[in-house]
Design a protein around this motif. Structure first.
Motif, short mmCIF file in Angstrom:
data_model
loop_
_atom_site.label_atom_id
_atom_site.label_comp_id
_atom_site.label_asym_id
_atom_site.label_seq_id
_atom_site.Cartn_x
_atom_site.Cartn_y
_atom_site.Cartn_z
N THR A 153 0.85 -1.20 0.00
CA THR A 153 0.00 0.00 0.00
C THR A 153 0.89 1.25 0.00
O THR A 153 2.10 1.16 0.22
N ILE A 154 0.24 2.39 -0.20
CA ILE A 154 0.95 3.66 -0.09
C ILE A 154 0.58 4.26 1.26
O ILE A 154 -0.56 4.70 1.46
N GLU A 155 1.51 4.25 2.19
CA GLU A 155 1.26 4.81 3.52
C GLU A 155 2.16 6.02 3.70
O GLU A 155 3.38 5.88 3.85
N LEU A 156 1.55 7.19 3.68
CA LEU A 156 2.32 8.42 3.85
C LEU A 156 2.34 8.81 5.31
O LEU A 156 1.37 8.61 6.05
N SER A 157 3.45 9.41 5.73
CA SER A 157 3.55 9.86 7.11
C SER A 157 2.73 11.13 7.29
O SER A 157 2.51 11.88 6.33
N PRO A 158 2.25 11.38 8.51
CA PRO A 158 1.47 12.60 8.73
C PRO A 158 2.34 13.83 8.51
O PRO A 158 3.56 13.77 8.67
N PRO A 159 1.75 14.95 8.13
CA PRO A 159 2.54 16.15 7.87
C PRO A 159 3.25 16.64 9.13
O PRO A 159 2.72 16.53 10.24
N SER A 160 4.46 17.12 8.93
CA SER A 160 5.22 17.62 10.08
C SER A 160 4.70 19.00 10.45
O SER A 160 4.01 19.65 9.70
N GLY A 161 5.07 19.43 11.62
CA GLY A 161 4.65 20.75 12.06
C GLY A 161 3.52 20.68 13.07
O GLY A 161 2.92 19.64 13.31
N ARG A 162 3.28 21.81 13.68
CA ARG A 162 2.27 21.92 14.71
C ARG A 162 0.87 21.88 14.08
O ARG A 162 0.64 22.52 13.06
N PRO A 163 -0.07 21.16 14.66
CA PRO A 163 -1.41 21.11 14.09
C PRO A 163 -2.14 22.45 14.28
O PRO A 163 -1.86 23.19 15.22
N ARG A 164 -3.06 22.74 13.38
CA ARG A 164 -3.85 23.97 13.50
C ARG A 164 -4.80 23.85 14.68
O ARG A 164 -5.50 22.85 14.83
N LEU A 165 -4.81 24.87 15.50
CA LEU A 165 -5.71 24.86 16.64
C LEU A 165 -6.87 25.83 16.45
O LEU A 165 -8.00 25.53 16.79
N SER A 166 -6.56 27.01 15.90
CA SER A 166 -7.63 28.01 15.81
C SER A 166 -8.09 28.26 14.38
O SER A 166 -9.21 28.70 14.18
N ARG A 167 -7.28 27.99 13.37
CA ARG A 167 -7.70 28.23 11.99
C ARG A 167 -8.25 26.96 11.37
O ARG A 167 -7.93 26.60 10.25
N THR A 168 -9.13 26.30 12.08
CA THR A 168 -9.74 25.08 11.56
C THR A 168 -10.90 25.45 10.65
O THR A 168 -11.35 26.60 10.62
N SER A 169 -11.39 24.49 9.90
CA SER A 169 -12.49 24.76 8.96
C SER A 169 -13.75 25.19 9.71
O SER A 169 -14.52 26.01 9.22
N LYS A 170 -13.95 24.66 10.92
CA LYS A 170 -15.12 25.03 11.71
C LYS A 170 -15.07 26.51 12.11
O LYS A 170 -16.06 27.23 12.01
N VAL A 171 -13.89 26.98 12.54
CA VAL A 171 -13.74 28.38 12.94
C VAL A 171 -13.86 29.29 11.71
O VAL A 171 -14.48 30.37 11.79
N ILE A 172 -13.31 28.87 10.58
CA ILE A 172 -13.41 29.66 9.35
C ILE A 172 -14.88 29.81 8.95
O ILE A 172 -15.32 30.89 8.56
#
Length: 174
Positions: free
Chosen positions: A48-67
């Protein structure tokens, strides 16, 4: 992270025994050749193609729900960035980023133009015609024209506080 659709296409084409360079040509440069080779190696090794999760800090306030909340509040009424941030519960800089980067809006000051009467318009035209007929262009380059300042007795209007979010200047004027 790359789209799951592209991953599925590469997976299917590799299983149909296409080479990475043929897959690259078929995808028309949508994906890099080295990425396709790396994915083919993953399929060979893991199945299978298993990609690693993106590096960096996850978004806390600019989520799609807040937008979406910001979008909804903006359509309801005109509010300041600070007021919007307090209502939603995020920082003012996050609201600024949402408005600029996600919604492509920028703050425009409300421009108040004085309404001219017909008599004032006629006087301005007469003055312009008089200047045009009685002076040469070189003479008019030495003139300094100024306009009168509008003073408000009750002090309600403040250009610094009268702003609106809009994608363009014409939209802001409307």
């Amino acid at each position: 992270m790359k789209s799951k659709d592209v991953q599925n296409i590469v997976f299917r084409k590799y299983q149909d025994s296409d080479t990475p360079s043929k897959i690259f040509r078929d995808l028309n440069g949508c994906l890099g050749l080295t990425t396709i080779k790396r994915w083919c190696k993953m399929i060979r090794d893991n199945g299978t193609i298993e990609l690693s999760p993106p590096s960096g800090r996850p978004r806390l306030s600019r989520t799609s729900k807040v937008i979406q909340k910001v979008k909804h509040k903006l359509t309801q009424n005109k509010v300041s960035v600070r007021g919007l941030a307090n209502e939603i519960g995020v920082s003012t800089s996050s609201v600024h980023r949402i408005l600029k980067e996600d919604r492509q809006l920028h703050a425009d000051k409300t421009v108040i133009e004085p309404k001219l009467t017909g008599e004032q318009k006629n006087k301005r035209k007469q003055f312009a015609n008089w200047i045009f007929n009685h002076f040469r262009k070189e003479d008019t380059m030495r003139f300094l024209f100024s306009d009168e300042k509008m003073f408000d007795a009750d002090g309600i209007y403040n250009a610094q506080n009268q702003r609106s979010g809009a994608a363009s200047r014409t939209e802001a004027n409307e």
